[in-house]
Design an enzyme around this catalytic site. Structure first.
Site, PDB file in Angstrom:
ATOM      1  N   PHE A 138      51.764 -31.497   6.632  1.00 37.74           N
ATOM      2  CA  PHE A 138      51.976 -30.901   7.960  1.00 37.74           C
ATOM      3  C   PHE A 138      52.512 -29.468   7.822  1.00 37.74           C
ATOM      4  O   PHE A 138      51.997 -28.537   8.452  1.00 37.74           O
ATOM      5  CB  PHE A 138      52.951 -31.784   8.767  1.00 37.74           C
ATOM      6  CG  PHE A 138      53.518 -31.145  10.001  1.00 37.74           C
ATOM      7  CD1 PHE A 138      52.734 -30.995  11.148  1.00 37.74           C
ATOM      8  CD2 PHE A 138      54.834 -30.689  10.038  1.00 37.74           C
ATOM      9  CE1 PHE A 138      53.254 -30.402  12.302  1.00 37.74           C
ATOM     10  CE2 PHE A 138      55.360 -30.103  11.181  1.00 37.74           C
ATOM     11  CZ  PHE A 138      54.564 -29.954  12.316  1.00 37.74           C
ATOM     12  N   TYR A 139      53.529 -29.288   6.993  1.00 39.28           N
ATOM     13  CA  TYR A 139      54.103 -27.944   6.845  1.00 39.28           C
ATOM     14  C   TYR A 139      53.121 -26.985   6.162  1.00 39.28           C
ATOM     15  O   TYR A 139      53.043 -25.820   6.520  1.00 39.28           O
ATOM     16  CB  TYR A 139      55.431 -28.004   6.069  1.00 39.28           C
ATOM     17  CG  TYR A 139      56.538 -28.654   6.874  1.00 39.28           C
ATOM     18  CD1 TYR A 139      56.997 -28.077   8.062  1.00 39.28           C
ATOM     19  CD2 TYR A 139      57.125 -29.848   6.472  1.00 39.28           C
ATOM     20  CE1 TYR A 139      57.993 -28.669   8.822  1.00 39.28           C
ATOM     21  CE2 TYR A 139      58.121 -30.454   7.220  1.00 39.28           C
ATOM     22  CZ  TYR A 139      58.552 -29.856   8.393  1.00 39.28           C
ATOM     23  OH  TYR A 139      59.540 -30.448   9.139  1.00 39.28           O
ATOM     24  N   ARG A 140      52.377 -27.506   5.185  1.00 41.09           N
ATOM     25  CA  ARG A 140      51.393 -26.631   4.516  1.00 41.09           C
ATOM     26  C   ARG A 140      50.313 -26.189   5.487  1.00 41.09           C
ATOM     27  O   ARG A 140      49.876 -25.045   5.469  1.00 41.09           O
ATOM     28  CB  ARG A 140      50.765 -27.354   3.321  1.00 41.09           C
ATOM     29  CG  ARG A 140      51.718 -27.440   2.148  1.00 41.09           C
ATOM     30  CD  ARG A 140      50.950 -27.645   0.855  1.00 41.09           C
ATOM     31  NE  ARG A 140      51.872 -27.858  -0.241  1.00 41.09           N
ATOM     32  CZ  ARG A 140      51.666 -28.702  -1.224  1.00 41.09           C
ATOM     33  NH1 ARG A 140      50.552 -29.424  -1.280  1.00 41.09           N
ATOM     34  NH2 ARG A 140      52.551 -28.836  -2.188  1.00 41.09           N
ATOM     35  N   ASN A 142      50.699 -25.580   8.402  1.00 42.31           N
ATOM     36  CA  ASN A 142      51.280 -24.569   9.278  1.00 42.31           C
ATOM     37  C   ASN A 142      51.795 -23.350   8.522  1.00 42.31           C
ATOM     38  O   ASN A 142      52.622 -22.592   9.046  1.00 42.31           O
ATOM     39  CB  ASN A 142      52.382 -25.207  10.132  1.00 42.31           C
ATOM     40  CG  ASN A 142      51.776 -26.074  11.229  1.00 42.31           C
ATOM     41  OD1 ASN A 142      51.023 -25.593  12.063  1.00 42.31           O
ATOM     42  ND2 ASN A 142      52.069 -27.364  11.203  1.00 42.31           N
ATOM     43  N   PHE A 144      53.454 -23.043   5.454  1.00 42.32           N
ATOM     44  CA  PHE A 144      54.573 -23.094   4.511  1.00 42.32           C
ATOM     45  C   PHE A 144      54.057 -23.249   3.084  1.00 42.32           C
ATOM     46  O   PHE A 144      52.961 -23.759   2.844  1.00 42.32           O
ATOM     47  CB  PHE A 144      55.498 -24.272   4.827  1.00 42.32           C
ATOM     48  CG  PHE A 144      56.467 -24.010   5.947  1.00 42.32           C
ATOM     49  CD1 PHE A 144      57.801 -23.761   5.683  1.00 42.32           C
ATOM     50  CD2 PHE A 144      56.037 -24.017   7.266  1.00 42.32           C
ATOM     51  CE1 PHE A 144      58.696 -23.528   6.718  1.00 42.32           C
ATOM     52  CE2 PHE A 144      56.922 -23.782   8.310  1.00 42.32           C
ATOM     53  CZ  PHE A 144      58.262 -23.532   8.037  1.00 42.32           C
TER      54      PHE A 144
END
Lengths: 168, 83
Positions: A138-140, A142, A144
């Protein structure tokens, strides 16, 4: 589905929250209030316009980044430490509303909060601690980047965030 | 620590996804869970490799990250459509 994100309040109902992770559920139910009272952690709660049940949350703190003992010994660091950071330590969405964009809304809210802090007090990076590989994905997605030796911890720099906002 | 073959199989599969061996996967996952419980950990210590990684990003000309721009665009549209 309409969501509202608000600062922690005991008026919202937390005891039904279930994101599928006991660690994140229990923290919200038993720790969030105490930490909020002490003022050392800020938690934001999401609920739908239909009711007062918390269906998502995140909590963040001020942190600092510095070289560990080995990297101090090797002298690899070439700038001044510690580096001021905002740490998004938890972000969770209730099972009943997963897949409806609430995770993105919470992340965006947390990042805009970090931008506001950086304008007043100086923050160079935003770090997130992901609970598992799904959260990492999820963070990647977005933007990160995982730290090389701790894949569950990711970061983005404040300059990257501001530049990304400028190109909106 | 005793572990069933099924659980070990799951750990191996998950570690593989992350490009880690089982013990570093278990350690980093346990550490992450511990951090989630103890939010008091405010000092984030980086390895040599991570320091180099971070400094490289901090020193380079800051560029917009398309995924982040998308996130902000998507969420502001979501908010607008609600008003």
């Amino acid at each position: 589905m309409k969501f509202s994100i608000e600062q922690f309040s005991r008026k919202l109902v937390r005891n039904r929250f279930d994101c599928g992770s006991d660690v994140l559920n229990n923290w919200l139910k038993t720790q969030a209030g105490q930490q909020e009272d002490r003022g050392n952690t800020r938690t934001f709660l999401a609920h739908t316009y239909q009711d007062d049940n918390v269906c998502g949350y995140y909590s963040s703190v001020i942190a600092q980044v510095e070289p560990d003992a080995a990297s101090q010994l090797w002298g690899v660091a070439s700038r001044r430490y510690p580096i001021p950071a905002v740490l998004i330590a938890r972000l969770a969405v209730d099972k009943s509303v997963q897949g409806k964009g609430l995770g993105s809304l919470l992340l965006s809210h947390a990042l805009l909060g970090a931008v506001a802090i950086s304008d007043h007090a100086g923050v160079e990076i935003v770090v997130v601690d992901a609970l598992n590989t799904d959260a990492v994905a999820f963070y990647r997605r977005n933007g990160f980047m995982s730290f090389a030796d701790s894949p569950l911890r990711l970061f983005v720099t404040m300059k990257q965030i501001k530049q990304s906002l400028r190109s909106l | 620590m005793r572990i069933t073959p099924e659980a070990l199989g799951e750990l191996k599969a998950a570690a593989e996804v992350n490009n880690q061996d089982v013990s570093s996967f278990v350690l980093s996952s346990a550490l992450s869970a511990a951090r989630t419980v103890l939010i008091e950990e405010r000092i984030l210590r980086l390895s040599s490799q991570e320091i180099l990684q971070l400094e490289k990003v901090l020193e380079s000309e800051p560029e917009a990250i398309p995924a982040l721009t998308n996130l902000f665009r998507k969420t502001s549209e979501l908010q607008r459509s609600r008003n």
